[in-house]
Design a protein around this motif. Structure first.
Motif, PDB file in Angstrom:
ATOM      1  N   TRP A  88      -7.527  -2.363  -1.747  1.00 25.99           N
ATOM      2  CA  TRP A  88      -8.169  -3.184  -0.714  1.00 25.99           C
ATOM      3  C   TRP A  88      -8.940  -2.366   0.314  1.00 25.99           C
ATOM      4  O   TRP A  88      -9.792  -2.903   1.017  1.00 25.99           O
ATOM      5  CB  TRP A  88      -7.115  -4.058  -0.014  1.00 25.99           C
ATOM      6  CG  TRP A  88      -6.086  -3.273   0.749  1.00 25.99           C
ATOM      7  CD1 TRP A  88      -4.918  -2.760   0.246  1.00 25.99           C
ATOM      8  CD2 TRP A  88      -6.129  -2.886   2.117  1.00 25.99           C
ATOM      9  NE1 TRP A  88      -4.246  -2.086   1.221  1.00 25.99           N
ATOM     10  CE2 TRP A  88      -4.954  -2.136   2.392  1.00 25.99           C
ATOM     11  CE3 TRP A  88      -7.043  -3.105   3.163  1.00 25.99           C
ATOM     12  CZ2 TRP A  88      -4.674  -1.607   3.635  1.00 25.99           C
ATOM     13  CZ3 TRP A  88      -6.757  -2.571   4.414  1.00 25.99           C
ATOM     14  CH2 TRP A  88      -5.590  -1.830   4.641  1.00 25.99           C
ATOM     15  N   THR A 112      -3.161  -7.964   9.770  1.00 18.26           N
ATOM     16  CA  THR A 112      -3.679  -9.243   9.294  1.00 18.26           C
ATOM     17  C   THR A 112      -3.258 -10.356  10.242  1.00 18.26           C
ATOM     18  O   THR A 112      -2.252 -10.253  10.943  1.00 18.26           O
ATOM     19  CB  THR A 112      -3.194  -9.577   7.864  1.00 18.26           C
ATOM     20  OG1 THR A 112      -1.783  -9.477   7.831  1.00 18.26           O
ATOM     21  CG2 THR A 112      -3.797  -8.642   6.841  1.00 18.26           C
ATOM     22  N   CYS A 163      -8.382  -9.916   7.825  1.00 17.78           N
ATOM     23  CA  CYS A 163      -7.820  -8.583   7.621  1.00 17.78           C
ATOM     24  C   CYS A 163      -8.578  -7.550   8.447  1.00 17.78           C
ATOM     25  O   CYS A 163      -9.803  -7.544   8.453  1.00 17.78           O
ATOM     26  CB  CYS A 163      -7.882  -8.235   6.140  1.00 17.78           C
ATOM     27  SG  CYS A 163      -7.253  -6.599   5.765  1.00 17.78           S
ATOM     28  N   ASP A 172       0.489 -10.066  -1.103  1.00 21.64           N
ATOM     29  CA  ASP A 172       1.444  -9.764  -0.028  1.00 21.64           C
ATOM     30  C   ASP A 172       1.254 -10.686   1.179  1.00 21.64           C
ATOM     31  O   ASP A 172       2.226 -11.040   1.856  1.00 21.64           O
ATOM     32  CB  ASP A 172       1.415  -8.283   0.383  1.00 21.64           C
ATOM     33  CG  ASP A 172       0.060  -7.766   0.823  1.00 21.64           C
ATOM     34  OD1 ASP A 172      -0.948  -8.499   0.758  1.00 21.64           O
ATOM     35  OD2 ASP A 172      -0.003  -6.584   1.244  1.00 21.64           O
ATOM     36  N   ASN A 173       0.022 -11.119   1.429  1.00 22.57           N
ATOM     37  CA  ASN A 173      -0.179 -12.014   2.580  1.00 22.57           C
ATOM     38  C   ASN A 173       0.365 -13.417   2.319  1.00 22.57           C
ATOM     39  O   ASN A 173       1.096 -13.948   3.165  1.00 22.57           O
ATOM     40  CB  ASN A 173      -1.646 -12.024   3.001  1.00 22.57           C
ATOM     41  CG  ASN A 173      -2.062 -10.660   3.539  1.00 22.57           C
ATOM     42  OD1 ASN A 173      -1.545 -10.208   4.547  1.00 22.57           O
ATOM     43  ND2 ASN A 173      -2.951  -9.977   2.833  1.00 22.57           N
ATOM     44  N   SER A 220      -2.840  -2.294   7.079  1.00 24.46           N
ATOM     45  CA  SER A 220      -3.904  -3.087   7.697  1.00 24.46           C
ATOM     46  C   SER A 220      -3.213  -4.048   8.662  1.00 24.46           C
ATOM     47  O   SER A 220      -2.027  -4.302   8.535  1.00 24.46           O
ATOM     48  CB  SER A 220      -4.652  -3.903   6.638  1.00 24.46           C
ATOM     49  OG  SER A 220      -3.773  -4.820   6.004  1.00 24.46           O
ATOM     50  N   PHE A 234      -7.121 -18.496   1.314  1.00 24.59           N
ATOM     51  CA  PHE A 234      -6.316 -18.197   0.126  1.00 24.59           C
ATOM     52  C   PHE A 234      -5.426 -19.396  -0.179  1.00 24.59           C
ATOM     53  O   PHE A 234      -5.217 -20.265   0.678  1.00 24.59           O
ATOM     54  CB  PHE A 234      -5.387 -16.988   0.369  1.00 24.59           C
ATOM     55  CG  PHE A 234      -6.091 -15.660   0.536  1.00 24.59           C
ATOM     56  CD1 PHE A 234      -7.366 -15.425   0.047  1.00 24.59           C
ATOM     57  CD2 PHE A 234      -5.438 -14.614   1.186  1.00 24.59           C
ATOM     58  CE1 PHE A 234      -7.992 -14.193   0.199  1.00 24.59           C
ATOM     59  CE2 PHE A 234      -6.051 -13.369   1.342  1.00 24.59           C
ATOM     60  CZ  PHE A 234      -7.327 -13.160   0.850  1.00 24.59           C
ATOM     61  N   LEU A 280      -6.816 -16.096   6.225  1.00 26.62           N
ATOM     62  CA  LEU A 280      -6.413 -14.696   6.292  1.00 26.62           C
ATOM     63  C   LEU A 280      -7.572 -13.887   6.849  1.00 26.62           C
ATOM     64  O   LEU A 280      -8.695 -13.981   6.360  1.00 26.62           O
ATOM     65  CB  LEU A 280      -6.046 -14.214   4.884  1.00 26.62           C
ATOM     66  CG  LEU A 280      -5.482 -12.803   4.637  1.00 26.62           C
ATOM     67  CD1 LEU A 280      -6.517 -11.708   4.659  1.00 26.62           C
ATOM     68  CD2 LEU A 280      -4.356 -12.456   5.603  1.00 26.62           C
ATOM     69  N   ARG A 308     -14.008  -5.290  -0.933  1.00 29.35           N
ATOM     70  CA  ARG A 308     -12.700  -4.962  -1.507  1.00 29.35           C
ATOM     71  C   ARG A 308     -12.224  -6.002  -2.511  1.00 29.35           C
ATOM     72  O   ARG A 308     -11.247  -5.759  -3.237  1.00 29.35           O
ATOM     73  CB  ARG A 308     -11.657  -4.823  -0.400  1.00 29.35           C
ATOM     74  CG  ARG A 308     -11.272  -6.109   0.317  1.00 29.35           C
ATOM     75  CD  ARG A 308     -10.371  -5.811   1.499  1.00 29.35           C
ATOM     76  NE  ARG A 308      -9.808  -6.984   2.149  1.00 29.35           N
ATOM     77  CZ  ARG A 308     -10.466  -7.842   2.926  1.00 29.35           C
ATOM     78  NH1 ARG A 308     -11.768  -7.668   3.138  1.00 29.35           N
ATOM     79  NH2 ARG A 308      -9.851  -8.867   3.494  1.00 29.35           N
ATOM     80  N   GLN A 363       0.009  -5.753  -2.869  1.00 30.98           N
ATOM     81  CA  GLN A 363      -1.135  -5.594  -1.985  1.00 30.98           C
ATOM     82  C   GLN A 363      -2.290  -6.351  -2.653  1.00 30.98           C
ATOM     83  O   GLN A 363      -2.459  -6.290  -3.871  1.00 30.98           O
ATOM     84  CB  GLN A 363      -1.473  -4.128  -1.783  1.00 30.98           C
ATOM     85  CG  GLN A 363      -1.710  -3.344  -3.072  1.00 30.98           C
ATOM     86  CD  GLN A 363      -2.271  -1.946  -2.800  1.00 30.98           C
ATOM     87  OE1 GLN A 363      -3.250  -1.795  -2.097  1.00 30.98           O
ATOM     88  NE2 GLN A 363      -1.640  -0.941  -3.372  1.00 30.98           N
ATOM     89  N   GLN A 364      -3.071  -7.075  -1.856  1.00 31.66           N
ATOM     90  CA  GLN A 364      -4.092  -7.925  -2.465  1.00 31.66           C
ATOM     91  C   GLN A 364      -5.320  -7.127  -2.908  1.00 31.66           C
ATOM     92  O   GLN A 364      -5.569  -6.039  -2.388  1.00 31.66           O
ATOM     93  CB  GLN A 364      -4.507  -9.008  -1.466  1.00 31.66           C
ATOM     94  CG  GLN A 364      -3.351  -9.958  -1.173  1.00 31.66           C
ATOM     95  CD  GLN A 364      -3.829 -11.289  -0.670  1.00 31.66           C
ATOM     96  OE1 GLN A 364      -3.647 -11.620   0.477  1.00 31.66           O
ATOM     97  NE2 GLN A 364      -4.452 -12.075  -1.541  1.00 31.66           N
ATOM     98  N   HIS A 365      -6.049  -7.698  -3.830  1.00 32.73           N
ATOM     99  CA  HIS A 365      -7.370  -7.225  -4.288  1.00 32.73           C
ATOM    100  C   HIS A 365      -7.324  -6.058  -5.278  1.00 32.73           C
ATOM    101  O   HIS A 365      -8.219  -5.915  -6.081  1.00 32.73           O
ATOM    102  CB  HIS A 365      -8.292  -6.853  -3.114  1.00 32.73           C
ATOM    103  CG  HIS A 365      -8.216  -7.793  -1.952  1.00 32.73           C
ATOM    104  ND1 HIS A 365      -8.559  -9.125  -2.059  1.00 32.73           N
ATOM    105  CD2 HIS A 365      -7.799  -7.616  -0.664  1.00 32.73           C
ATOM    106  CE1 HIS A 365      -8.361  -9.728  -0.879  1.00 32.73           C
ATOM    107  NE2 HIS A 365      -7.899  -8.839  -0.023  1.00 32.73           N
ATOM    108  N   THR A 374       0.819  -1.208   0.000  1.00 40.54           N
ATOM    109  CA  THR A 374       0.000   0.000   0.000  1.00 40.54           C
ATOM    110  C   THR A 374       0.856   1.263   0.000  1.00 40.54           C
ATOM    111  O   THR A 374       0.575   2.211  -0.738  1.00 40.54           O
ATOM    112  CB  THR A 374      -0.906   0.019   1.254  1.00 40.54           C
ATOM    113  OG1 THR A 374      -1.456  -1.279   1.432  1.00 40.54           O
ATOM    114  CG2 THR A 374      -2.016   1.033   1.098  1.00 40.54           C
TER     115      THR A 374
HETATM  116  C1  XUL Z   1      -6.032  -8.739   2.740  1.00 38.52           C
HETATM  117  C2  XUL Z   1      -6.004  -7.263   2.592  1.00 38.52           C
HETATM  118  C3  XUL Z   1      -4.747  -6.525   2.917  1.00 38.52           C
HETATM  119  C4  XUL Z   1      -3.985  -6.203   1.659  1.00 38.52           C
HETATM  120  C5  XUL Z   1      -2.962  -5.102   1.877  1.00 38.52           C
HETATM  121  O1  XUL Z   1      -7.275  -9.285   2.484  1.00 38.52           O
HETATM  122  O2  XUL Z   1      -6.959  -6.666   2.164  1.00 38.52           O
HETATM  123  O3  XUL Z   1      -3.951  -7.233   3.822  1.00 38.52           O
HETATM  124  O4  XUL Z   1      -3.398  -7.364   1.128  1.00 38.52           O
HETATM  125  O5  XUL Z   1      -1.909  -5.495   2.624  1.00 38.52           O
END
Ligand code: XUL
Ligand code: ADP
Length: 515
Positions: A129, A297, A328, A272-273, A295, A316, A326, A162, A89-91, A9
């Motif tokens: 996200w 996690t 968040c 990233d996770n 965030s 995931f 996961l 997201r 960063q996811q999503h 991010t």
């Molecule tokens: C996971 C999430 C965040 C992003 C940004 O679902 O929305 O952890 O990956 O780090």
């Protein structure tokens, strides 16, 4: 040597490892807010989004890529890198025109990435996200599938604001012409990988699970979810792939401009996770990882894809095979920063006050630690809800906010049915001893911290080395050793207090959400 990148991010980071001597050979980072101030995105996203929209400018990620490689090439001989892997960063999603692939293949090294690729974007900005604007689309996708349980059984998560599918649906509805002009939809991860390789790179199973589009049992795009999301969507996605299998080499742009060998292979990038799971040495079930980044996690490897009955947690793909959970929490560092700024404090004061405050009230002083919309639990909070019996001093407010964050985390990870026997802590805030000690106390579990600042970039570097023939679990044993002096033990005299606090926190949360 092997390079791992992480486009998160707030920054783009790199870690280069040398498995021959078990060392991190180099690392580097570009902070979007500080290094690229012209984008006006001090926290990595465009401020002032309306109706829950949070977008970032994908051009900023391109500029960051040029700047990072410029810095790396000045510090390290990049010709020694054999494989590159990465994460994002996811999503977050990037929308490109027909001409993008050709432009990425034929980049002129004398010009910047932005100059040449910026015009090939079919959507000006990328939803990320933090965006919570797609409630309607989530309802539509859920009803088309016949209910939340069906969406969850197929994709590992209920339809979530997201997640990329609902975001794509919203784009196709609100800008049908822009959607029609989109030849391919990337995640942040596959976008960066495609730019690097100069060819379209697939989305990997780990990051692809954050879209509400991947069928977890089949590890392929789910035809029903595709149809419920947007017309012709399947044609805009490449078949998903494993991040361990390289799919190309770096483009001539990167080899000419930054001295990377033209035979250096590029893997599909992951989320990233999932990359952090690797970087924390946690791809085999048993460890719980808590990451305190923008965030917060909470994640762990799982042999079976167990799902959260409340629908807040996600399943995931695990880069090493199998699955990971996961959860968040959107109000992570952003909430800690908000309180820090409100009090005019700095992190060291924060650390000192958090450590100095004493928990003697057994859950009498509680804060619901949300400065804005939260996703776990899903609710539009505006400011933290407090319930103080004592005088709300800065020390109490800090401690209570942090306790609230970790009580909320404990409450919402119960569904996994794993008692955290040992917690590995990472992310920007993990180096704060006060915060880390609170995690140990609230969870009543020992907390270990790894030396490396960026577990996602390290995880990506390990994935690159695994793609190059090294054993992934063996690499984790070498590179993901917790620093012995970093071990924090829980204060067991607080166990009863935190158990009462958890019960009271649950009640306060239920009362607040249900009015
Ligand atoms: C996971 C999430 C965040 C992003 C940004 O679902 O929305 O952890 O990956 O780090
Ligand atoms: P991301 O990967 O999501 O961009 P990081 O894991 O790099 O985030 O964490 C960045 C955050 O860490 C910053 O936003 C900041 O709030 C927090 N942070 C950095 N140093 C400290 C500290 N000493 N104490 C508490 N929080 C910190």
């Amino acid at each position: 040597m092997f390079l791992g990148l992480d486009s998160s991010t707030q920054s783009l980071s790199a870690v280069i490892i040398d498995p021959a001597n078990g060392q991190i050979a180099a690392s580097g980072s570009v902070n979007f807010g500080m290094d690229l101030p012209d984008y006006g995105a001090s926290s990595g996203f465009i401020p002032g989004g309306k109706n829950g929209e949070v977008h970032a400018d994908p051009r900023m990620w391109l500029d960051a890529l040029d700047l990072l490689f410029k810095r790396l090439s000045e510090a390290v001989d990049l010709s020694r890198i054999e494989f590159i892997a990465g994460s994002g960063q996811q999503h977050g999603s990037v929308y490109v025109r027909e001409g993008f692939d050709e432009a990425a293949m034929n980049l002129d090294p004398s010009r910047s990435l932005v100059e040449q690729l910026g015009k090939e974007l079919s959507r000006e900005s990328s939803p990320i996200w933090m965006d919570t604007s797609t409630g309607v689309e989530c309802v539509e996708i859920t009803s088309a599938l016949g209910g939340a349980a069906e969406v969850c059984a197929r994709s590992g998560s209920i339809a979530v604001e997201r997640f990329t599918g609902p975001q794509i649906r919203k784009f196709s509805k609100t800008d049908p012409a822009g959607y029609a002009a989109t030849a391919r939809i990337h995640l942040v991860s596959s976008f960066i990988a495609s730019v690097l390789a100069g060819k379209p790179m697939p989305i990997d199973f780990g990051d692809g699970s954050g879209m509400n589009l991947l069928n977890l049992a089949e590890l392929d795009w789910d035809s029903k979810l595709l149809a419920a999301t947007a017309p012709g969507l399947g044609a805009k996605l490449l078949p998903p792939a494993s991040c361990l299998t390289p799919q190309g080499t770096v483009s001539a742009y990167f080899s000419t401009k930054y001295g990377i060998s033209s035979s250096c292979r590029v893997c599909p990038f992951t989320g990233d996770n999932p990359a952090s799971l690797v970087g924390m040495g946690a791809t085999t079930p048993g460890q719980v990882v808590i990451s305190l980044g923008t965030s917060d996690t909470f994640f762990a490897a799982m042999a079976e894809p167990k799902t959260d009955p409340q629908g807040f947690g996600h399943v995931f793909g695990n880069p090493a095979g199998g699955f990971m959970s996961l959860i968040c929490f959107r109000n992570g560092s952003l909430a800690r920063e908000a309180l820090r700024d409100e009090l005019g404090a700095d992190w060291s004061a924060f650390e000192k006050e958090a450590l100095a405050a004493t928990v003697d009230s057994a859950g009498k002083n509680l804060t619901l630690p949300f400065y804005g919309a939260e996703i776990t639990p899903r609710h539009d909070f505006e400011i933290p809800v407090t319930h103080f019996s004592d005088e709300p001093t800065p020390a109490l407010r800090i401690r209570s906010l942090l306790e609230g964050q970790f009580l909320n985390m404990k409450l919402h990870s119960e569904w996994m049915g794993v008692a955290a026997e040992r917690i590995r802590l990472t992310g920007g805030a993990s180096k704060n001893d006060g915060i880390a000690q609170l995690v140990a106390d609230v969870f009543q579990a020992p907390v270990e911290r790894l030396d490396v600042a960026n577990s996602a970039a390290l995880g990506a570097a390990l994935i690159a080395a695994a793609a190059g023939g090294h054993d992934l679990v063996g690499l984790e044993g070498i590179f993901c050793k917790p620093a012995a002096e970093s071990l924090l033990l829980p204060d067991t005299s607080l166990a009863g207090n935190y158990s009462t606090a958890l019960t009271n926190f649950r009640k306060l949360l239920e009362q607040t959400i249900n009015g």
